[in-house]
Design a protein around this motif. Structure first.
Motif, PDB file in Angstrom:
ATOM      1  N   SER A 410     -36.366 -66.958 -34.316  1.00  0.00           N
ATOM      2  CA  SER A 410     -36.036 -67.042 -32.780  1.00  0.00           C
ATOM      3  C   SER A 410     -35.817 -66.182 -31.937  1.00  0.00           C
ATOM      4  N   LYS A 411     -35.925 -65.850 -30.647  1.00  0.00           N
ATOM      5  CA  LYS A 411     -36.116 -64.748 -30.157  1.00  0.00           C
ATOM      6  C   LYS A 411     -34.799 -63.980 -30.145  1.00  0.00           C
ATOM      7  N   ASP A 412     -33.627 -64.788 -30.477  1.00  0.00           N
ATOM      8  CA  ASP A 412     -32.303 -63.854 -30.657  1.00  0.00           C
ATOM      9  C   ASP A 412     -32.061 -63.438 -32.135  1.00  0.00           C
ATOM     10  N   GLY A 413     -33.043 -63.773 -33.004  1.00  0.00           N
ATOM     11  CA  GLY A 413     -32.964 -63.314 -34.231  1.00  0.00           C
ATOM     12  C   GLY A 413     -32.616 -64.136 -35.287  1.00  0.00           C
ATOM     13  N   ALA A 414     -32.191 -65.497 -34.873  1.00  0.00           N
ATOM     14  CA  ALA A 414     -31.745 -66.666 -35.658  1.00  0.00           C
ATOM     15  C   ALA A 414     -32.748 -67.153 -36.452  1.00  0.00           C
ATOM     16  N   LEU A 415     -32.267 -67.460 -37.919  1.00  0.00           N
ATOM     17  CA  LEU A 415     -33.290 -67.963 -38.404  1.00  0.00           C
ATOM     18  C   LEU A 415     -33.521 -69.443 -38.514  1.00  0.00           C
ATOM     19  N   GLY A 416     -34.706 -70.277 -38.335  1.00  0.00           N
ATOM     20  CA  GLY A 416     -34.817 -71.685 -38.579  1.00  0.00           C
ATOM     21  C   GLY A 416     -34.817 -72.205 -40.073  1.00  0.00           C
ATOM     22  N   PRO A 417     -34.928 -73.431 -40.093  1.00  0.00           N
ATOM     23  CA  PRO A 417     -34.971 -74.041 -41.355  1.00  0.00           C
ATOM     24  C   PRO A 417     -36.433 -73.610 -42.159  1.00  0.00           C
ATOM     25  N   LEU A 418     -36.418 -73.822 -43.486  1.00  0.00           N
ATOM     26  CA  LEU A 418     -37.545 -73.416 -44.219  1.00  0.00           C
ATOM     27  C   LEU A 418     -38.812 -74.368 -43.935  1.00  0.00           C
ATOM     28  N   ARG A 419     -39.655 -74.013 -43.719  1.00  0.00           N
ATOM     29  CA  ARG A 419     -41.045 -74.632 -43.613  1.00  0.00           C
ATOM     30  C   ARG A 419     -42.261 -74.005 -44.338  1.00  0.00           C
ATOM     31  N   ASP A 420     -43.349 -74.942 -44.373  1.00  0.00           N
ATOM     32  CA  ASP A 420     -44.678 -74.262 -44.801  1.00  0.00           C
ATOM     33  C   ASP A 420     -45.772 -74.261 -44.067  1.00  0.00           C
ATOM     34  N   THR A 421     -45.511 -75.044 -42.481  1.00  0.00           N
ATOM     35  CA  THR A 421     -46.485 -75.124 -41.747  1.00  0.00           C
ATOM     36  C   THR A 421     -45.858 -75.027 -40.152  1.00  0.00           C
ATOM     37  N   ILE A 422     -46.273 -74.105 -39.309  1.00  0.00           N
ATOM     38  CA  ILE A 422     -45.795 -74.038 -38.090  1.00  0.00           C
ATOM     39  C   ILE A 422     -46.566 -74.283 -37.103  1.00  0.00           C
ATOM     40  N   LEU A 423     -46.247 -75.110 -36.096  1.00  0.00           N
ATOM     41  CA  LEU A 423     -47.229 -75.569 -35.050  1.00  0.00           C
ATOM     42  C   LEU A 423     -46.892 -74.516 -33.886  1.00  0.00           C
ATOM     43  N   VAL A 424     -47.855 -73.581 -33.754  1.00  0.00           N
ATOM     44  CA  VAL A 424     -47.914 -72.488 -32.643  1.00  0.00           C
ATOM     45  C   VAL A 424     -48.584 -73.133 -31.273  1.00  0.00           C
ATOM     46  N   GLY A 425     -48.132 -73.062 -30.153  1.00  0.00           N
ATOM     47  CA  GLY A 425     -48.659 -73.591 -28.859  1.00  0.00           C
ATOM     48  C   GLY A 425     -49.518 -72.604 -28.434  1.00  0.00           C
ATOM     49  N   GLY A 426     -50.442 -73.367 -27.659  1.00  0.00           N
ATOM     50  CA  GLY A 426     -51.526 -72.275 -26.982  1.00  0.00           C
ATOM     51  C   GLY A 426     -50.817 -71.210 -26.212  1.00  0.00           C
ATOM     52  N   ARG A 427     -51.245 -70.047 -26.334  1.00  0.00           N
ATOM     53  CA  ARG A 427     -50.745 -68.700 -25.560  1.00  0.00           C
ATOM     54  C   ARG A 427     -49.579 -68.591 -25.976  1.00  0.00           C
ATOM     55  N   GLU A 428     -48.850 -68.857 -27.218  1.00  0.00           N
ATOM     56  CA  GLU A 428     -47.537 -68.640 -27.613  1.00  0.00           C
ATOM     57  C   GLU A 428     -47.579 -67.599 -28.663  1.00  0.00           C
ATOM     58  N   THR A 429     -46.468 -67.085 -28.773  1.00  0.00           N
ATOM     59  CA  THR A 429     -46.033 -66.062 -29.914  1.00  0.00           C
ATOM     60  C   THR A 429     -44.898 -66.637 -30.542  1.00  0.00           C
ATOM     61  N   ARG A 430     -44.973 -66.652 -31.762  1.00  0.00           N
ATOM     62  CA  ARG A 430     -43.780 -67.046 -32.609  1.00  0.00           C
ATOM     63  C   ARG A 430     -43.881 -65.941 -33.647  1.00  0.00           C
ATOM     64  N   GLU A 431     -42.501 -65.995 -34.479  1.00  0.00           N
ATOM     65  CA  GLU A 431     -42.324 -65.084 -35.479  1.00  0.00           C
ATOM     66  C   GLU A 431     -41.799 -65.896 -36.681  1.00  0.00           C
ATOM     67  N   ILE A 432     -42.185 -65.645 -37.992  1.00  0.00           N
ATOM     68  CA  ILE A 432     -41.714 -66.117 -39.072  1.00  0.00           C
ATOM     69  C   ILE A 432     -41.338 -65.113 -39.984  1.00  0.00           C
ATOM     70  N   ALA A 433     -40.572 -65.406 -40.834  1.00  0.00           N
ATOM     71  CA  ALA A 433     -40.033 -64.444 -41.844  1.00  0.00           C
ATOM     72  C   ALA A 433     -39.915 -65.213 -43.088  1.00  0.00           C
ATOM     73  N   PHE A 434     -40.196 -64.304 -44.523  1.00  0.00           N
ATOM     74  CA  PHE A 434     -39.993 -64.992 -45.655  1.00  0.00           C
ATOM     75  C   PHE A 434     -39.850 -63.838 -46.896  1.00  0.00           C
ATOM     76  N   ILE A 435     -39.320 -64.246 -47.860  1.00  0.00           N
ATOM     77  CA  ILE A 435     -39.065 -63.295 -49.052  1.00  0.00           C
ATOM     78  C   ILE A 435     -40.204 -63.755 -49.941  1.00  0.00           C
ATOM     79  N   VAL A 436     -41.054 -62.798 -50.166  1.00  0.00           N
ATOM     80  CA  VAL A 436     -42.264 -62.766 -51.092  1.00  0.00           C
ATOM     81  C   VAL A 436     -41.623 -63.110 -52.407  1.00  0.00           C
ATOM     82  N   ASP A 437     -41.804 -64.369 -53.025  1.00  0.00           N
ATOM     83  CA  ASP A 437     -41.172 -64.561 -54.001  1.00  0.00           C
ATOM     84  C   ASP A 437     -42.006 -65.385 -55.214  1.00  0.00           C
ATOM     85  N   ASN A 438     -43.533 -65.416 -54.985  1.00  0.00           N
ATOM     86  CA  ASN A 438     -44.167 -65.993 -55.956  1.00  0.00           C
ATOM     87  C   ASN A 438     -45.561 -65.353 -55.869  1.00  0.00           C
ATOM     88  N   PRO A 439     -45.825 -64.647 -56.945  1.00  0.00           N
ATOM     89  CA  PRO A 439     -46.894 -63.995 -57.394  1.00  0.00           C
ATOM     90  C   PRO A 439     -48.286 -64.447 -57.401  1.00  0.00           C
TER      91      PRO A 439
END
Ligand SMILES: [Cu+2]
Length: 463
Positions: A410-439
Protein backbone atom coordinates in the motif's frame (compact mmCIF):
# COMPACT_ATOMS: atom_id res chain seq x y z
CA UNK A 1 -0.64 -65.82 7.26
CA UNK A 2 2.96 -66.77 7.79
CA UNK A 3 5.24 -65.62 5.06
CA UNK A 4 7.61 -68.34 3.96
CA UNK A 5 11.15 -67.70 2.95
CA UNK A 6 10.11 -68.36 -0.65
CA UNK A 7 7.39 -65.66 -0.41
CA UNK A 8 9.86 -63.24 1.05
CA UNK A 9 12.21 -63.90 -1.84
CA UNK A 10 9.44 -63.37 -4.34
CA UNK A 11 8.45 -60.08 -2.71
CA UNK A 12 12.04 -58.94 -2.60
CA UNK A 13 12.41 -59.85 -6.26
CA UNK A 14 9.33 -57.83 -7.21
CA UNK A 15 10.46 -54.86 -5.20
CA UNK A 16 13.83 -55.06 -6.89
CA UNK A 17 12.20 -55.30 -10.28
CA UNK A 18 9.97 -52.29 -9.56
CA UNK A 19 12.85 -50.21 -8.37
CA UNK A 20 14.83 -50.93 -11.51
CA UNK A 21 12.09 -49.87 -13.92
CA UNK A 22 11.38 -46.37 -15.10
CA UNK A 23 8.74 -44.87 -12.82
CA UNK A 24 6.28 -44.36 -15.66
CA UNK A 25 5.83 -48.09 -16.28
CA UNK A 26 4.13 -48.82 -12.99
CA UNK A 27 2.57 -45.39 -12.55
CA UNK A 28 0.86 -45.58 -15.92
CA UNK A 29 -1.70 -48.13 -14.78
CA UNK A 30 -2.88 -46.28 -11.71
CA UNK A 31 -3.13 -42.66 -12.71
CA UNK A 32 -6.75 -41.44 -12.68
CA UNK A 33 -8.01 -39.82 -15.84
CA UNK A 34 -9.40 -36.35 -16.22
CA UNK A 35 -11.00 -36.04 -19.63
CA UNK A 36 -12.01 -32.82 -21.34
CA UNK A 37 -15.15 -33.66 -23.26
CA UNK A 38 -17.90 -32.19 -25.37
CA UNK A 39 -21.20 -32.60 -23.54
CA UNK A 40 -24.77 -31.42 -23.76
CA UNK A 41 -26.55 -30.39 -20.61
CA UNK A 42 -29.40 -28.31 -19.28
CA UNK A 43 -27.68 -25.06 -18.46
CA UNK A 44 -30.67 -22.83 -19.21
CA UNK A 45 -34.08 -23.31 -17.53
CA UNK A 46 -35.99 -26.44 -18.54
CA UNK A 47 -38.08 -24.74 -21.23
CA UNK A 48 -34.90 -24.05 -23.22
CA UNK A 49 -32.84 -26.47 -25.30
CA UNK A 50 -29.77 -28.13 -23.88
CA UNK A 51 -26.43 -26.35 -24.34
CA UNK A 52 -23.33 -27.90 -25.84
CA UNK A 53 -20.41 -27.25 -23.50
CA UNK A 54 -16.83 -28.43 -23.03
CA UNK A 55 -16.36 -29.82 -19.56
CA UNK A 56 -13.89 -31.83 -17.48
CA UNK A 57 -15.61 -35.14 -16.98
CA UNK A 58 -18.40 -33.74 -19.16
CA UNK A 59 -19.84 -31.71 -16.27
CA UNK A 60 -20.21 -28.02 -15.39
CA UNK A 61 -18.30 -27.15 -13.34
CA UNK A 62 -15.66 -29.82 -13.86
CA UNK A 63 -15.36 -32.67 -11.43
CA UNK A 64 -14.17 -31.53 -7.99
CA UNK A 65 -10.63 -32.55 -7.14
CA UNK A 66 -9.94 -32.65 -3.41
CA UNK A 67 -6.91 -33.82 -1.51
CA UNK A 68 -4.98 -33.14 1.66
CA UNK A 69 -2.23 -30.56 2.05
CA UNK A 70 1.15 -31.87 1.00
CA UNK A 71 -0.35 -34.78 -0.92
CA UNK A 72 0.51 -35.74 -4.44
CA UNK A 73 -2.00 -35.06 -7.20
CA UNK A 74 -1.83 -37.17 -10.31
CA UNK A 75 -4.16 -36.92 -13.26
CA UNK A 76 -3.89 -38.17 -16.80
CA UNK A 77 -5.38 -35.39 -18.89
CA UNK A 78 -7.25 -36.97 -21.80
CA UNK A 79 -8.11 -34.56 -24.56
CA UNK A 80 -11.42 -35.58 -26.13
CA UNK A 81 -11.95 -32.09 -27.54
CA UNK A 82 -11.73 -31.01 -31.18
CA UNK A 83 -8.96 -28.56 -30.13
CA UNK A 84 -5.55 -28.86 -28.51
CA UNK A 85 -5.58 -28.07 -24.79
CA UNK A 86 -3.72 -28.22 -21.46
CA UNK A 87 -4.62 -27.79 -17.80
CA UNK A 88 -3.40 -25.00 -15.53
CA UNK A 89 -3.71 -25.58 -11.76
CA UNK A 90 -4.49 -22.04 -10.75
CA UNK A 91 -2.83 -20.79 -7.57
CA UNK A 92 -0.88 -23.95 -6.80
CA UNK A 93 2.78 -23.15 -6.10
CA UNK A 94 3.67 -25.93 -8.43
CA UNK A 95 6.67 -27.44 -10.21
CA UNK A 96 7.05 -25.35 -13.34
CA UNK A 97 6.83 -28.35 -15.69
CA UNK A 98 3.34 -29.10 -14.33
CA UNK A 99 1.95 -25.55 -14.64
CA UNK A 100 0.05 -26.46 -17.80
CA UNK A 101 0.70 -23.37 -19.89
CA UNK A 102 0.59 -24.33 -23.56
CA UNK A 103 3.50 -22.82 -25.41
CA UNK A 104 5.53 -22.04 -22.27
CA UNK A 105 5.72 -24.98 -19.88
CA UNK A 106 4.46 -27.69 -22.25
CA UNK A 107 3.13 -28.26 -25.74
CA UNK A 108 -0.63 -28.17 -26.08
CA UNK A 109 -2.06 -31.70 -26.06
CA UNK A 110 -3.53 -32.52 -29.48
CA UNK A 111 -7.06 -33.93 -29.79
CA UNK A 112 -6.91 -37.59 -28.79
CA UNK A 113 -3.68 -37.05 -26.86
CA UNK A 114 -2.86 -37.29 -23.17
CA UNK A 115 -0.57 -35.59 -20.66
CA UNK A 116 0.26 -36.81 -17.16
CA UNK A 117 0.14 -34.18 -14.44
CA UNK A 118 1.92 -35.16 -11.25
CA UNK A 119 2.67 -32.67 -8.49
CA UNK A 120 2.46 -31.97 -4.79
CA UNK A 121 0.04 -29.41 -3.34
CA UNK A 122 2.10 -27.50 -0.75
CA UNK A 123 -0.68 -25.18 0.40
CA UNK A 124 -4.14 -25.81 1.80
CA UNK A 125 -6.90 -23.69 0.32
CA UNK A 126 -9.30 -23.02 -2.51
CA UNK A 127 -7.80 -23.38 -5.96
CA UNK A 128 -9.17 -24.22 -9.39
CA UNK A 129 -8.09 -25.78 -12.61
CA UNK A 130 -8.84 -24.59 -16.11
CA UNK A 131 -7.78 -24.85 -19.72
CA UNK A 132 -4.67 -22.87 -20.68
CA UNK A 133 -4.69 -23.06 -24.45
CA UNK A 134 -6.98 -20.65 -26.28
CA UNK A 135 -8.28 -20.07 -22.77
CA UNK A 136 -10.53 -17.17 -23.81
CA UNK A 137 -12.53 -19.75 -25.78
CA UNK A 138 -11.97 -22.93 -23.78
CA UNK A 139 -12.73 -21.51 -20.33
CA UNK A 140 -15.82 -19.77 -21.77
CA UNK A 141 -16.99 -23.14 -23.11
CA UNK A 142 -16.83 -24.55 -19.57
CA UNK A 143 -13.35 -26.00 -19.04
CA UNK A 144 -12.85 -25.31 -15.35
CA UNK A 145 -13.34 -27.04 -12.04
CA UNK A 146 -12.56 -26.71 -8.32
CA UNK A 147 -9.31 -27.94 -6.78
CA UNK A 148 -9.65 -28.03 -3.01
CA UNK A 149 -6.71 -28.73 -0.71
CA UNK A 150 -7.85 -29.58 2.81
CA UNK A 151 -6.06 -28.35 5.91
CA UNK A 152 -4.54 -31.08 8.09
CA UNK A 153 -7.04 -30.06 10.74
CA UNK A 154 -10.44 -29.00 9.44
CA UNK A 155 -11.81 -25.65 10.66
CA UNK A 156 -14.75 -25.76 13.03
CA UNK A 157 -17.73 -25.38 10.69
CA UNK A 158 -20.92 -27.42 10.25
CA UNK A 159 -20.24 -27.91 6.57
CA UNK A 160 -18.81 -26.29 3.48
CA UNK A 161 -19.95 -25.40 0.00
CA UNK A 162 -17.78 -24.81 -3.07
CA UNK A 163 -19.41 -22.10 -5.17
CA UNK A 164 -18.15 -21.54 -8.71
CA UNK A 165 -19.43 -18.26 -10.08
CA UNK A 166 -19.52 -17.96 -13.83
CA UNK A 167 -21.30 -16.30 -16.69
CA UNK A 168 -22.13 -17.49 -20.17
CA UNK A 169 -22.70 -15.69 -23.41
CA UNK A 170 -25.61 -17.66 -24.86
CA UNK A 171 -27.81 -17.23 -27.88
CA UNK A 172 -31.26 -16.94 -26.27
CA UNK A 173 -32.95 -18.56 -29.30
CA UNK A 174 -30.82 -21.66 -29.65
CA UNK A 175 -29.44 -21.88 -26.10
CA UNK A 176 -25.96 -22.37 -27.57
CA UNK A 177 -22.72 -20.65 -26.59
CA UNK A 178 -22.07 -17.57 -28.71
CA UNK A 179 -18.90 -18.46 -30.61
CA UNK A 180 -17.70 -14.93 -31.36
CA UNK A 181 -14.75 -15.47 -29.03
CA UNK A 182 -12.47 -13.18 -31.02
CA UNK A 183 -14.97 -10.35 -31.30
CA UNK A 184 -12.90 -7.11 -31.41
CA UNK A 185 -15.55 -5.23 -29.44
CA UNK A 186 -15.24 -7.60 -26.47
CA UNK A 187 -11.47 -7.95 -26.69
CA UNK A 188 -10.92 -4.19 -26.76
CA UNK A 189 -13.40 -3.39 -23.99
CA UNK A 190 -14.03 -5.16 -20.68
CA UNK A 191 -13.68 -8.65 -22.14
CA UNK A 192 -16.27 -11.32 -22.83
CA UNK A 193 -19.06 -10.90 -20.29
CA UNK A 194 -22.03 -13.21 -20.49
CA UNK A 195 -25.77 -12.71 -20.46
CA UNK A 196 -26.44 -15.64 -18.15
CA UNK A 197 -24.96 -15.83 -14.65
CA UNK A 198 -24.62 -19.16 -12.84
CA UNK A 199 -23.32 -20.72 -9.65
CA UNK A 200 -22.13 -24.31 -10.03
CA UNK A 201 -23.81 -24.30 -13.45
CA UNK A 202 -27.20 -23.26 -12.01
CA UNK A 203 -28.89 -19.88 -12.48
CA UNK A 204 -30.99 -20.41 -9.35
CA UNK A 205 -28.79 -22.34 -6.99
CA UNK A 206 -30.63 -22.88 -3.73
CA UNK A 207 -29.09 -24.60 -0.74
CA UNK A 208 -30.90 -25.73 2.41
CA UNK A 209 -29.39 -24.48 5.66
CA UNK A 210 -30.35 -24.31 9.31
CA UNK A 211 -30.60 -21.24 11.49
CA UNK A 212 -27.28 -20.51 13.20
CA UNK A 213 -25.54 -23.05 11.04
CA UNK A 214 -21.90 -22.18 10.33
CA UNK A 215 -20.72 -22.74 6.76
CA UNK A 216 -17.48 -22.32 4.95
CA UNK A 217 -18.15 -20.91 1.50
CA UNK A 218 -15.41 -21.29 -1.08
CA UNK A 219 -16.12 -18.69 -3.77
CA UNK A 220 -14.34 -19.07 -7.10
CA UNK A 221 -14.78 -16.68 -10.02
CA UNK A 222 -14.34 -18.82 -13.13
CA UNK A 223 -15.75 -16.32 -15.60
CA UNK A 224 -13.79 -14.88 -18.52
CA UNK A 225 -14.12 -11.27 -17.51
CA UNK A 226 -16.97 -10.60 -15.10
CA UNK A 227 -16.24 -8.88 -11.81
CA UNK A 228 -18.69 -10.12 -9.18
CA UNK A 229 -19.66 -7.54 -6.51
CA UNK A 230 -21.28 -9.54 -3.72
CA UNK A 231 -23.06 -8.82 -0.48
CA UNK A 232 -24.30 -11.02 2.34
CA UNK A 233 -27.92 -10.86 3.41
CA UNK A 234 -29.04 -12.45 6.69
CA UNK A 235 -25.60 -14.01 6.92
CA UNK A 236 -22.80 -12.79 9.11
CA UNK A 237 -19.49 -13.48 7.44
CA UNK A 238 -15.74 -13.36 7.84
CA UNK A 239 -13.12 -13.59 5.12
CA UNK A 240 -10.71 -16.31 6.19
CA UNK A 241 -8.67 -16.75 3.01
CA UNK A 242 -7.95 -14.99 -0.29
CA UNK A 243 -6.75 -16.85 -3.38
CA UNK A 244 -6.25 -19.92 -1.20
CA UNK A 245 -4.03 -18.25 1.38
CA UNK A 246 -5.32 -17.86 4.95
CA UNK A 247 -5.57 -14.41 6.50
CA UNK A 248 -3.73 -13.93 9.78
CA UNK A 249 -7.01 -12.75 11.31
CA UNK A 250 -10.51 -13.37 9.93
CA UNK A 251 -11.85 -10.11 8.47
CA UNK A 252 -15.54 -9.37 9.09
CA UNK A 253 -17.50 -8.80 5.90
CA UNK A 254 -18.96 -5.35 6.30
CA UNK A 255 -19.51 -4.17 2.78
CA UNK A 256 -19.41 -5.35 -0.81
CA UNK A 257 -17.00 -8.19 -1.57
CA UNK A 258 -15.41 -7.84 -4.98
CA UNK A 259 -14.39 -11.04 -6.72
CA UNK A 260 -12.39 -10.42 -9.89
CA UNK A 261 -11.87 -13.05 -12.58
CA UNK A 262 -9.85 -16.02 -11.22
CA UNK A 263 -9.94 -14.73 -7.64
CA UNK A 264 -11.16 -16.82 -4.71
CA UNK A 265 -12.53 -15.82 -1.34
CA UNK A 266 -13.09 -18.24 1.50
CA UNK A 267 -15.81 -17.11 3.86
CA UNK A 268 -17.04 -18.46 7.12
CA UNK A 269 -20.69 -17.46 7.49
CA UNK A 270 -23.32 -17.88 10.18
CA UNK A 271 -26.95 -18.15 9.11
CA UNK A 272 -28.92 -15.40 10.85
CA UNK A 273 -32.20 -15.84 8.99
CA UNK A 274 -35.14 -17.39 10.82
CA UNK A 275 -36.79 -20.64 9.87
CA UNK A 276 -38.92 -20.22 6.75
CA UNK A 277 -36.83 -17.24 5.60
CA UNK A 278 -33.96 -17.13 3.18
CA UNK A 279 -30.44 -15.84 3.49
CA UNK A 280 -28.70 -14.73 0.31
CA UNK A 281 -25.41 -14.25 -1.39
CA UNK A 282 -26.46 -11.14 -3.27
CA UNK A 283 -25.04 -10.12 -6.63
CA UNK A 284 -24.92 -6.32 -6.51
CA UNK A 285 -25.91 -5.08 -9.95
CA UNK A 286 -25.68 -1.69 -11.64
CA UNK A 287 -29.44 -1.54 -12.07
CA UNK A 288 -30.74 -4.14 -9.67
CA UNK A 289 -29.51 -6.76 -7.28
CA UNK A 290 -30.27 -10.43 -7.62
CA UNK A 291 -29.61 -13.50 -5.58
CA UNK A 292 -26.48 -15.34 -6.68
CA UNK A 293 -27.18 -18.14 -4.19
CA UNK A 294 -30.30 -18.58 -2.05
CA UNK A 295 -30.00 -20.30 1.31
CA UNK A 296 -33.40 -21.58 2.45
CA UNK A 297 -33.65 -21.98 6.19
CA UNK A 298 -35.38 -24.93 7.78
CA UNK A 299 -34.53 -26.18 11.22
CA UNK A 300 -32.09 -24.79 13.72
CA UNK A 301 -28.48 -25.82 14.19
CA UNK A 302 -28.25 -24.28 17.65
CA UNK A 303 -30.20 -21.84 19.79
CA UNK A 304 -27.26 -19.54 20.36
CA UNK A 305 -24.63 -18.00 18.14
CA UNK A 306 -21.12 -19.30 18.11
CA UNK A 307 -18.05 -17.27 19.01
CA UNK A 308 -16.32 -15.54 16.07
CA UNK A 309 -14.22 -17.94 13.96
CA UNK A 310 -10.48 -18.29 14.42
CA UNK A 311 -7.91 -18.02 11.63
CA UNK A 312 -7.12 -20.96 9.38
CA UNK A 313 -3.68 -22.48 10.00
CA UNK A 314 -0.97 -20.66 8.01
CA UNK A 315 0.53 -22.23 4.90
CA UNK A 316 4.29 -22.70 4.56
CA UNK A 317 6.41 -19.98 2.94
CA UNK A 318 4.27 -16.98 3.81
CA UNK A 319 7.29 -14.80 4.62
CA UNK A 320 7.15 -11.10 3.83
CA UNK A 321 9.59 -9.74 1.26
CA UNK A 322 12.20 -7.21 2.34
CA UNK A 323 11.03 -4.09 0.51
CA UNK A 324 14.21 -2.10 1.11
CA UNK A 325 16.34 -4.67 -0.69
CA UNK A 326 13.77 -5.55 -3.36
CA UNK A 327 14.46 -5.39 -7.09
CA UNK A 328 12.16 -2.76 -8.61
CA UNK A 329 10.14 -3.72 -11.71
CA UNK A 330 7.52 -1.81 -13.64
CA UNK A 331 4.70 -2.90 -15.92
CA UNK A 332 2.76 -0.30 -17.85
CA UNK A 333 -0.53 -1.53 -19.29
CA UNK A 334 -1.87 0.39 -22.26
CA UNK A 335 -4.40 0.12 -25.03
CA UNK A 336 -8.03 -0.86 -25.32
CA UNK A 337 -10.95 1.25 -26.39
CA UNK A 338 -10.62 4.88 -25.26
CA UNK A 339 -7.10 4.11 -24.09
CA UNK A 340 -5.22 6.40 -26.45
CA UNK A 341 -2.50 3.90 -27.40
CA UNK A 342 -0.92 5.13 -30.66
CA UNK A 343 1.32 2.19 -31.39
CA UNK A 344 3.00 -0.89 -29.97
CA UNK A 345 5.47 -3.57 -30.97
CA UNK A 346 4.14 -6.71 -32.68
CA UNK A 347 6.32 -9.32 -34.39
CA UNK A 348 9.26 -7.12 -33.48
CA UNK A 349 7.92 -4.13 -35.45
CA UNK A 350 6.24 -0.93 -34.38
CA UNK A 351 2.65 -0.80 -35.58
CA UNK A 352 -0.13 1.74 -35.35
CA UNK A 353 -3.28 1.02 -33.37
CA UNK A 354 -5.36 0.22 -36.48
CA UNK A 355 -2.75 -2.20 -37.76
CA UNK A 356 -2.60 -3.84 -34.33
CA UNK A 357 -6.39 -4.07 -34.21
CA UNK A 358 -6.41 -5.75 -37.62
CA UNK A 359 -4.03 -8.35 -36.14
CA UNK A 360 -6.33 -8.84 -33.14
CA UNK A 361 -4.09 -6.95 -30.68
CA UNK A 362 -5.63 -4.21 -28.61
CA UNK A 363 -3.38 -4.04 -25.55
CA UNK A 364 0.29 -3.76 -24.69
CA UNK A 365 2.57 -4.39 -21.72
CA UNK A 366 5.47 -1.92 -21.68
CA UNK A 367 4.67 -1.06 -25.31
CA UNK A 368 4.72 -4.65 -26.59
CA UNK A 369 1.50 -6.32 -27.78
CA UNK A 370 2.71 -9.92 -27.67
CA UNK A 371 4.42 -12.53 -25.54
CA UNK A 372 8.12 -11.75 -25.88
CA UNK A 373 11.03 -14.18 -26.32
CA UNK A 374 12.80 -12.51 -23.42
CA UNK A 375 11.06 -12.33 -20.04
CA UNK A 376 9.85 -9.18 -18.32
CA UNK A 377 12.53 -9.98 -15.73
CA UNK A 378 15.26 -12.54 -15.16
CA UNK A 379 15.16 -13.23 -11.44
CA UNK A 380 17.29 -15.17 -9.01
CA UNK A 381 15.88 -17.66 -6.54
CA UNK A 382 15.31 -15.98 -3.18
CA UNK A 383 15.30 -12.47 -4.64
CA UNK A 384 12.76 -10.01 -3.24
CA UNK A 385 10.94 -8.09 -5.97
CA UNK A 386 8.58 -5.15 -6.04
CA UNK A 387 6.54 -4.61 -9.14
CA UNK A 388 4.65 -1.44 -9.94
CA UNK A 389 1.61 -2.04 -12.13
CA UNK A 390 0.54 1.08 -13.97
CA UNK A 391 -2.86 0.71 -15.59
CA UNK A 392 -2.87 3.34 -18.32
CA UNK A 393 -6.18 2.03 -19.70
CA UNK A 394 -9.76 2.86 -18.72
CA UNK A 395 -10.63 -0.79 -17.94
CA UNK A 396 -9.95 -2.91 -14.86
CA UNK A 397 -7.56 -5.84 -15.27
CA UNK A 398 -7.16 -8.94 -13.09
CA UNK A 399 -3.42 -9.57 -13.10
CA UNK A 400 -2.42 -13.14 -12.30
CA UNK A 401 1.08 -14.38 -11.49
CA UNK A 402 1.73 -18.09 -11.95
CA UNK A 403 3.79 -20.15 -9.52
CA UNK A 404 4.10 -17.64 -6.70
CA UNK A 405 1.82 -15.52 -4.53
CA UNK A 406 2.46 -11.83 -3.89
CA UNK A 407 1.40 -9.14 -1.44
CA UNK A 408 0.08 -5.74 -2.34
CA UNK A 409 2.24 -2.84 -1.13
CA UNK A 410 0.00 0.00 0.00
CA UNK A 411 1.02 3.67 -0.35
CA UNK A 412 2.29 3.72 3.24
CA UNK A 413 4.47 0.67 2.61
CA UNK A 414 2.28 -1.82 4.47
CA UNK A 415 1.99 -5.29 2.97
CA UNK A 416 -1.41 -6.85 2.25
CA UNK A 417 -2.44 -10.51 2.32
CA UNK A 418 -0.96 -13.07 -0.08
CA UNK A 419 -2.80 -13.28 -3.40
CA UNK A 420 -2.23 -14.70 -6.86
CA UNK A 421 -4.55 -12.33 -8.74
CA UNK A 422 -4.96 -8.58 -8.21
CA UNK A 423 -7.73 -6.49 -9.69
CA UNK A 424 -6.27 -3.18 -10.90
CA UNK A 425 -8.90 -0.54 -11.64
CA UNK A 426 -8.89 1.71 -14.72
CA UNK A 427 -6.16 4.42 -14.56
CA UNK A 428 -4.97 2.96 -11.25
CA UNK A 429 -1.40 2.26 -10.17
CA UNK A 430 -0.81 -0.54 -7.69
CA UNK A 431 2.30 -2.20 -6.39
CA UNK A 432 2.95 -5.81 -5.48
CA UNK A 433 5.94 -7.47 -3.83
CA UNK A 434 7.01 -11.07 -3.50
CA UNK A 435 9.92 -13.33 -2.77
CA UNK A 436 11.00 -15.18 -5.88
CA UNK A 437 10.93 -18.69 -4.44
CA UNK A 438 9.91 -20.97 -7.30
CA UNK A 439 12.24 -21.71 -10.22
CA UNK A 440 10.93 -21.76 -13.77
CA UNK A 441 9.20 -19.68 -16.42
CA UNK A 442 6.07 -18.09 -14.98
CA UNK A 443 3.33 -16.33 -16.83
CA UNK A 444 2.07 -12.94 -15.65
CA UNK A 445 -1.09 -11.97 -17.46
CA UNK A 446 -4.50 -10.42 -17.33
CA UNK A 447 -7.20 -12.92 -16.38
CA UNK A 448 -9.75 -11.13 -18.49
CA UNK A 449 -8.92 -13.90 -20.90
CA UNK A 450 -9.65 -11.98 -24.09
CA UNK A 451 -7.22 -9.32 -22.90
CA UNK A 452 -4.51 -11.93 -22.30
CA UNK A 453 -5.02 -13.16 -25.87
CA UNK A 454 -4.82 -9.70 -27.40
CA UNK A 455 -1.65 -8.32 -25.84
CA UNK A 456 -1.77 -8.66 -22.05
CA UNK A 457 0.59 -11.55 -21.44
CA UNK A 458 4.17 -11.51 -20.23
CA UNK A 459 6.39 -13.77 -18.13
CA UNK A 460 9.26 -13.87 -15.67
CA UNK A 461 12.12 -16.33 -15.49
CA UNK A 462 13.39 -17.59 -12.15
CA UNK A 463 16.72 -19.41 -11.99
CU1 LIG B 1 -7.38 -7.11 -18.73
Amino acid sequence: MIATRRDALKLAGLAGLGAGLPRGLFAAEEIPELAAQVARLQLLPDSYPQTEVWGYGGTIPGREIRLGQGQRLRRRFVNDLPQASSIHWHGIRIDNAMDGVSGLTQDAVAPGGTFDYDFVTPDAGTYWYHAHNRSWEQVARGLHGPLIVDEAEAPDVDREEVLILDDWLLNPETGQIDDSFDHPMMMSHGGRTGNYVTTNGRYNLSLPVRRHERLRLRLINASNARIFPLRLSRLEGWIVALDGMPLATPAPVEDVLVLGPAQRTDLIVDVLADEGETADLVHVGDAENFSQVVFTVSGTASQTRRAAPVALPPNPKMDRPDLAGATPLRLVMSGGAMGGMDSAILNGERMGFRELAAAGRFWAFNGVAEMTDTPLADLGLGEPVRLEIVNDTVFPHAMHLHGMHFREVSKDGALGPLRDTILVGGRETREIAFIVDNPGDWLFHCHMLGHAASGMTTWVRVT
